[in-house]
Design an enzyme around this catalytic site. Structure first.
Site, PDB file in Angstrom:
ATOM      1  N   THR A   1       0.925  -1.052  -0.190  1.00 39.45           N
ATOM      2  CA  THR A   1      -0.096   0.060  -0.205  1.00 39.45           C
ATOM      3  C   THR A   1       0.833   1.144   0.028  1.00 39.45           C
ATOM      4  OG1 THR A   1      -1.336   1.335   1.624  1.00 39.45           O
ATOM      5  CG2 THR A   1      -0.251  -0.477   2.408  1.00 39.45           C
ATOM      6  N   ASN A   2       0.326   2.360  -0.732  1.00 37.46           N
ATOM      7  CA  ASN A   2       1.154   3.547  -0.590  1.00 37.46           C
ATOM      8  C   ASN A   2       1.097   4.176   0.672  1.00 37.46           C
ATOM      9  OD1 ASN A   2       2.507   4.496  -3.592  1.00 37.46           O
ATOM     10  ND2 ASN A   2       0.971   2.955  -3.868  1.00 37.46           N
ATOM     11  N   THR A   3       0.009   4.275   0.982  1.00 40.87           N
ATOM     12  CA  THR A   3      -0.474   5.386   2.000  1.00 40.87           C
ATOM     13  C   THR A   3       0.368   5.122   3.391  1.00 40.87           C
ATOM     14  OG1 THR A   3      -2.572   6.193   1.266  1.00 40.87           O
ATOM     15  CG2 THR A   3      -2.323   6.368   3.770  1.00 40.87           C
TER      16      THR A   3
ATOM     17  N   CYS B   1      -1.438   4.894  -5.426  1.00 44.83           N
ATOM     18  CA  CYS B   1      -2.304   3.992  -4.867  1.00 44.83           C
ATOM     19  C   CYS B   1      -2.418   2.710  -5.529  1.00 44.83           C
ATOM     20  CB  CYS B   1      -3.545   4.765  -4.742  1.00 44.83           C
ATOM     21  SG  CYS B   1      -4.874   3.703  -3.832  1.00 44.83           S
TER      22      CYS B   1
END
Length: 231
Positions: free
Chosen positions: A83-85, A196
């Site tokens: 996941t990026n976040t 994302c």
């Protein structure tokens, strides 16, 4: 072959893509019956989403560190966070584990730098677009980052949380993202980072007129490269 540890479930739709990509890339490199050595620790995204929107990053750090340690204890040789976040938690993961951590923004920055682009758009959750962890990494590589205006940031964020993480693929949302990317292109963006891991479910390279950097693909490639470094 080293064993890849994947912290997944954020969302499981993109984690499934990670697993598929990693195994395909290993097969391409090694051929025959080869597949990836991989351990997946999949979290409950409802817990993550709740803490995100409470802005409880201390709680999120604890969950990510716990997941990373479980992978290390299970025998993983390196860790990726699917996941990026949640890479906002990466400093704590690195601090509390002793195996390599493959950072998605670092891998993406190298890819953008190799393309010789100097200004790119970044799409992702509001956390990813508005906080500095991506921008700073790209800036360190001499790359300027553009993000959508506030209204369009809300649109992108809602498409991710109200549709993509729930497995909903809407053509109208694809058109909205294409419009947002086109607007950023007009403002000077030379490429777009799909920051994302769910956005590639909607947007592909052929959908827009500028280079697309699929962070899920890039991250999976970096993990496989690290796993097969001595092969």
């Amino acid at each position: 072959m080293k064993t890849i540890g994947l912290i997944g479930g954020m969302s499981w739709e993109s984690s499934a893509i990670y697993y598929e990509l990693i195994n395909k890339l290993v097969k391409e490199r090694l051929g025959g019956f080869h597949s990836a050595k991989c351990i997946i620790n999949s979290v409950d995204f409802a817990e993550i989403e709740y803490l995100q929107h409470k802005d409880d990053w201390n709680g999120l750090n604890k969950l990510m560190v716990k997941s990373a340690k479980q992978l290390e204890n299970a025998g993983a040789d390196l860790i990726i966070l699917g996941t990026n976040t949640m890479h906002l938690c990466s400093p704590e993961i690195v601090k509390n584990t002793s195996i390599p951590f493959i950072h998605i923004a670092a891998a993406t920055s190298k890819k953008v730098e190799a393309s010789r682009l100097k200004k790119v758009a970044l799409l992702g959750t509001k956390f990813t677009m508005e906080k500095d962890f991506y921008k700073n990494t790209l800036n360190d590589h001499g790359i300027e980052v553009m993000i959508p205006n506030e209204s369009d940031r809300n649109i992108v964020h809602n498409i991710i949380y109200k549709e993509l993480v729930l497995g909903k693929i809407e053509n109208s949302s694809r058109e909205e993202l294409k419009r947002i990317i086109k607007d950023l292109q007009i403002q000077g963006s030379e490429g777009v980072i799909l920051g994302c891991t769910e956005i590639p479910l909607l947007i592909k390279a052929g959908d827009v007129d500028i280079p697309v950097f699929d962070t899920t693909q890039i991250h999976a490639e970096s993990a496989v490269e690290a796993a097969l470094k001595d092969q």
